[in-house]
Scaffold this motif. Structure first.
Motif, PDB file in Angstrom:
ATOM      1  N   GLY A  92      57.531  21.604 132.200  1.00 40.42           N
ATOM      2  CA  GLY A  92      57.030  21.705 130.841  1.00 40.42           C
ATOM      3  C   GLY A  92      58.026  21.178 129.825  1.00 40.42           C
ATOM      4  N   ASP A  93      57.645  21.324 128.574  1.00 40.75           N
ATOM      5  CA  ASP A  93      58.467  20.880 127.447  1.00 40.75           C
ATOM      6  C   ASP A  93      58.221  21.855 126.311  1.00 40.75           C
ATOM      7  OD1 ASP A  93      59.850  19.595 125.466  1.00 40.75           O
ATOM      8  OD2 ASP A  93      58.594  17.798 125.414  1.00 40.75           O
ATOM      9  N   LEU A  94      59.251  22.594 125.935  1.00 39.02           N
ATOM     10  CA  LEU A  94      59.091  23.591 124.871  1.00 39.02           C
ATOM     11  C   LEU A  94      58.601  22.946 123.579  1.00 39.02           C
ATOM     12  CD1 LEU A  94      62.273  25.806 125.416  1.00 39.02           C
ATOM     13  CD2 LEU A  94      59.942  26.232 126.217  1.00 39.02           C
ATOM     14  N   ALA A  95      58.933  21.675 123.364  1.00 35.65           N
ATOM     15  CA  ALA A  95      58.502  20.984 122.150  1.00 35.65           C
ATOM     16  C   ALA A  95      57.011  20.697 122.153  1.00 35.65           C
ATOM     17  CB  ALA A  95      59.273  19.678 121.984  1.00 35.65           C
ATOM     18  N   GLN A  96      56.375  20.752 123.325  1.00 28.41           N
ATOM     19  CA  GLN A  96      54.949  20.449 123.420  1.00 28.41           C
ATOM     20  C   GLN A  96      54.094  21.715 123.496  1.00 28.41           C
ATOM     21  OE1 GLN A  96      53.784  17.066 125.953  1.00 28.41           O
ATOM     22  NE2 GLN A  96      55.957  16.759 126.395  1.00 28.41           N
ATOM     23  N   GLY A  97      54.674  22.867 123.195  1.00 27.65           N
ATOM     24  CA  GLY A  97      53.900  24.104 123.198  1.00 27.65           C
ATOM     25  C   GLY A  97      52.904  24.135 122.059  1.00 27.65           C
ATOM     26  N   THR A  98      51.629  24.302 122.369  1.00 26.07           N
ATOM     27  CA  THR A  98      50.586  24.226 121.339  1.00 26.07           C
ATOM     28  C   THR A  98      49.745  25.494 121.211  1.00 26.07           C
ATOM     29  OG1 THR A  98      49.160  23.136 122.964  1.00 26.07           O
ATOM     30  CG2 THR A  98      50.379  21.722 121.458  1.00 26.07           C
ATOM     31  N   THR A  99      50.022  26.497 122.012  1.00 23.47           N
ATOM     32  CA  THR A  99      49.252  27.739 121.927  1.00 23.47           C
ATOM     33  C   THR A  99      49.992  28.750 121.056  1.00 23.47           C
ATOM     34  OG1 THR A  99      50.329  28.555 123.932  1.00 23.47           O
ATOM     35  CG2 THR A  99      48.222  27.410 124.203  1.00 23.47           C
ATOM     36  N   PRO A 100      49.270  29.746 120.512  1.00 19.57           N
ATOM     37  CA  PRO A 100      49.945  30.757 119.686  1.00 19.57           C
ATOM     38  C   PRO A 100      51.014  31.529 120.445  1.00 19.57           C
ATOM     39  CG  PRO A 100      47.558  30.850 119.382  1.00 19.57           C
ATOM     40  CD  PRO A 100      47.807  29.927 120.534  1.00 19.57           C
ATOM     41  N   TRP A 101      50.917  31.559 121.771  1.00 20.44           N
ATOM     42  CA  TRP A 101      51.871  32.313 122.587  1.00 20.44           C
ATOM     43  C   TRP A 101      52.832  31.389 123.338  1.00 20.44           C
ATOM     44  CZ3 TRP A 101      46.541  32.789 122.882  1.00 20.44           C
ATOM     45  CH2 TRP A 101      45.923  31.916 123.793  1.00 20.44           C
TER      46      TRP A 101
END
Length: 673
Positions: A482-491
């Motif tokens: 994964g990529d923390l910069a690509q997190g798109t959910t509220p959680w």
């Protein structure tokens, strides 16, 4: 064409190519013979019918794994070894092992230990290799070669390697066995017992690394993983379709590939993100556990079992002692079964005291008798996850009792259904409910574990979803991508340590890939302007490809018309094309392309994306890549969701060759600078 020359008397390039093409033809013929031999084997030699079916299944898998793909290079590298050992002096490295009728190895599997030198050898550490040769292909035809002598001389950037990385793409994702970099290879060859978490910037190949690690582990631990299995978990069906060809091309045809929805159930009822965020919080695990065990009641009556004229009584206090000894020490389902057996055993003890000789059949009959069943139903009722969650979300008093101090009164109020359903059978469950139901299911009956699980886009999963996946590898290991910069959910995850903790893999190793090979530097630098706003703790990614002229930003008075105009020159170039728009604008863009006579497809959650030109909702773009990307109205993508800037970062980094940004509204401030 060749690179460095070792000596003036080496064969001419044409002679070398002719020799290598001959070896390729010999290898393909040998692979065909291997497949025909496997197909000729019969399962009739196995004893019983079941054994025959099992053996036939294994033979069918073997035949499928030996399939030749004419447009895919059978081998892509060669090592001239200087080491003195029992191994051949010359080794061809390819996608699978190939041998001739005399068991002479013609191609060595890229996963074999000796092949590691193809990826890791360097002038500083040649690893027993004198010369590494790379091959260039057009389709399945060998067209070029390039030599890298490992004699201490500094090596320049491989032209063939660069061309392979930059080659235009159409259709599904390809494997990267010919281009795996040393840092990627270290991850791929990590031991089975190690859980690895890969923080990978766009274009660093983290998805491919995860898939190739799965292939490597299946090769290295074939017997063990054939029993426990390997599972690939992607964000959606479109993503799985995109990666579907990678493992079969590497000879691995029996790997479960699914989504979180496929595991937890397709619960698609819409839900307020604020409610979903509470349901996805790790604190819900304790709430659910209490909610389940609150159904175990204090026994008020004993058991009276009658057999003929004899009556056997288990007093209420004895029943309470048995229940207390079982409660919390086992899962709910086995605990109910154990209670029935313990009550039956108490009856058998009384029978024995009266001189009878009851056996196991008598105990089972007592355990199934009506008096015992009545106590079971009153004290330890049979439950399904849906029944427990239905009561929790529809009964405010019960929720308060189960939540204790884990959830605030406001959070409890958030969870309670405003319009209760008539029964759990009519409830319309949400995606967040799916993880809660899975947690309850595991509390009732233990969830089966795989030997290894690969999870992509893990930064978007809630704590409860991660716990569900962790149960699937509790007896094995995982590769988390994964990529923390690509997190798109509220959680979205804020740290990989928290992700590993929720998975139940706290000792997992976190590694980072920051050097990109696919996204042009000009495009990546443009997208990276968003990083200080979406993930300030991450270092800006770097790309090996300058990509001068790969970025175009076009203000316009008519976005849809400009998109149609941008598509035409892209169609004149090789490669795939993705038009990425806010979800609400997909139909308008598709209609405009249709009116203009441009053949295209629209990517959906379950579509395969077979068209060369696709209109893509922004929420489905993650994990995919296209040679040419046209992004429509960034402001709309940002405004569509809470973490819209992170979504835009994802969208802007899907391009492999060119990125065109079309906008009428003002760009986000980070991009307007």
């Amino acid at each position: 064409m060749p690179g460095h020359q070792l000596a003036p008397d080496i064969p001419a390039p044409d002679e070398v190519l002719a020799s290598e093409r001959a070896h390729l033809a010999t290898s393909r013929a040998a692979l065909k013979d291997m497949r025909e031999h496997a197909a000729s084997l019969s399962a009739d030699a196995a004893g019983d019918w079941v054994s025959q079916q099992v053996l036939q299944g294994l033979l069918d898998q073997r035949v499928a794994a030996l399939a030749d793909h004419p447009d895919t290079p059978l081998f892509f590298g060669r090592l001239n070894r200087s080491a003195i050992d029992d191994l051949p002096d010359t080794i061809y490295v390819g996608r699978r092992h190939v041998h001739d009728d005399n068991s002479r190895a013609l191609v060595i599997d890229w996963r074999a230990p000796v092949s590691r030198a193809f990826y890791q050898a360097s002038p500083a550490d040649p690893m027993g290799v004198a010369l590494r040769r790379r091959f260039g292909y057009q389709g399945g035809s060998l067209t070029a070669y390039e030599d890298e002598p490992l004699d201490g001389r500094e090596l320049g950037q491989s032209k063939l390697l660069t061309e392979e990385i930059e080659r235009p793409r159409t259709g599904p994702m390809r494997d990267i066995v010919a281009t795996i970099q040393p840092d990627q290879d270290e991850i791929v060859r990590s031991d089975l017992g190690v859980t690895v978490c890969v923080q990978g910037a766009p274009g660093t190949g983290k998805t491919a690394v995860g898939l190739h690690r799965a292939a490597y582990l299946l090769f290295t631990h074939r017997e063990r993983l054939s029993r426990s299995g390997v599972m690939i978990v992607g964000p959606n069906r479109a993503f799985l379709s995109y990666i579907s060809s990678v493992l079969p091309a590497l000879g691995e045809v029996k790997v479960d590939q699914t989504t979180v929805t496929g595991i937890l159930g397709d619960h698609a009822h819409p839900e307020d993100p604020a409610v979903a965020a509470v349901k996805g919080d790790a604190r819900m695990a304790a709430v659910l556990k209490r909610a389940l065990w609150l159904h175990v009641a204090k026994p008020e009556e004993g058991v009276l079992f009658t057999k003929g004229v004899n009556r056997y009584r288990v007093a209420d206090y004895e029943v309470r002692e048995i229940v207390a000894s079982l409660r919390g020490t086992t899962r709910y389902g086995p605990g109910r079964t154990a209670l029935a057996q313990r009550l039956a055993n108490a009856v058998l003890i009384q029978m024995e005291r009266r001189g009878e000789s009851p056996d196991d059949r008598v105990q089972d009959a007592v355990a199934r008798s009506r008096p015992v069943k009545q106590v079971l139903d009153a004290v330890w009722p049979k439950l399904t996850p849906e029944q427990v969650l239905f009561r929790l979300l529809s009964d405010a008093e019960f929720l308060a009792h189960a939540a204790k101090t884990d959830l605030s009164p406001d959070e409890q109020e958030t969870l309670i259904w405003r319009k209760p359903y008539r029964s759990y059978k009519s409830a319309r469950w949400t995606a967040a409910d799916g993880a809660l139901l899975d947690e309850l299911g595991d509390l009732i009956e233990r969830t089966a574990s795989h030997g290894h699980v690969v999870v992509d886009e893990a930064q978007d999963l809630s704590a409860m979803q991660l716990r569900a996946l962790g149960r699937r590898c509790r007896n094995g290991s995982a590769t988390i991508l994964g990529d923390l910069a690509q997190g798109t959910t509220p959680w979205s995850a804020q740290s990989w340590k928290a992700v590993l903790d929720h998975l139940g893999q706290p000792s997992g190793e976190v590694t980072e890939l920051t050097l990109g090979f696919r996204v042009p530097r000009e495009v990546l630098d443009y997208a990276a302007r968003l990083l200080p706003s979406v993930a300030p703790e991450l270092a800006a990614p770097r790309s090996l490809r300058p990509g001068a002229g790969s970025l175009s930003v076009r203000p316009t008075a008519d976005v849809v018309t400009e998109i149609v105009q941008a598509v035409r020159p892209a169609l004149a170039q090789p490669g795939s094309i993705g038009v990425i728009v806010a979800d609400s604008g997909v139909l308008d863009v598709s209609a405009a392309l249709t009116v203009d006579g441009v053949e295209h497809g629209v990517l959906g959650p379950d579509s395969t994306g077979d068209h060369r030109l696709l209109v893509i909702p922004a929420t489905l773009a993650k994990g995919l890549e296209y040679d040419h990307v046209i992004v429509a109205e960034p402001a709309d993508i940002v405004a569509a969701e809470e973490r819209g800037l992170a979504r835009l970062y994802v969208v802007l980094t899907r391009a492999v060759t060119s990125l065109t940004v079309v906008h009428q509204k003002d760009l986000p401030a980070e991009l307007a600078e």
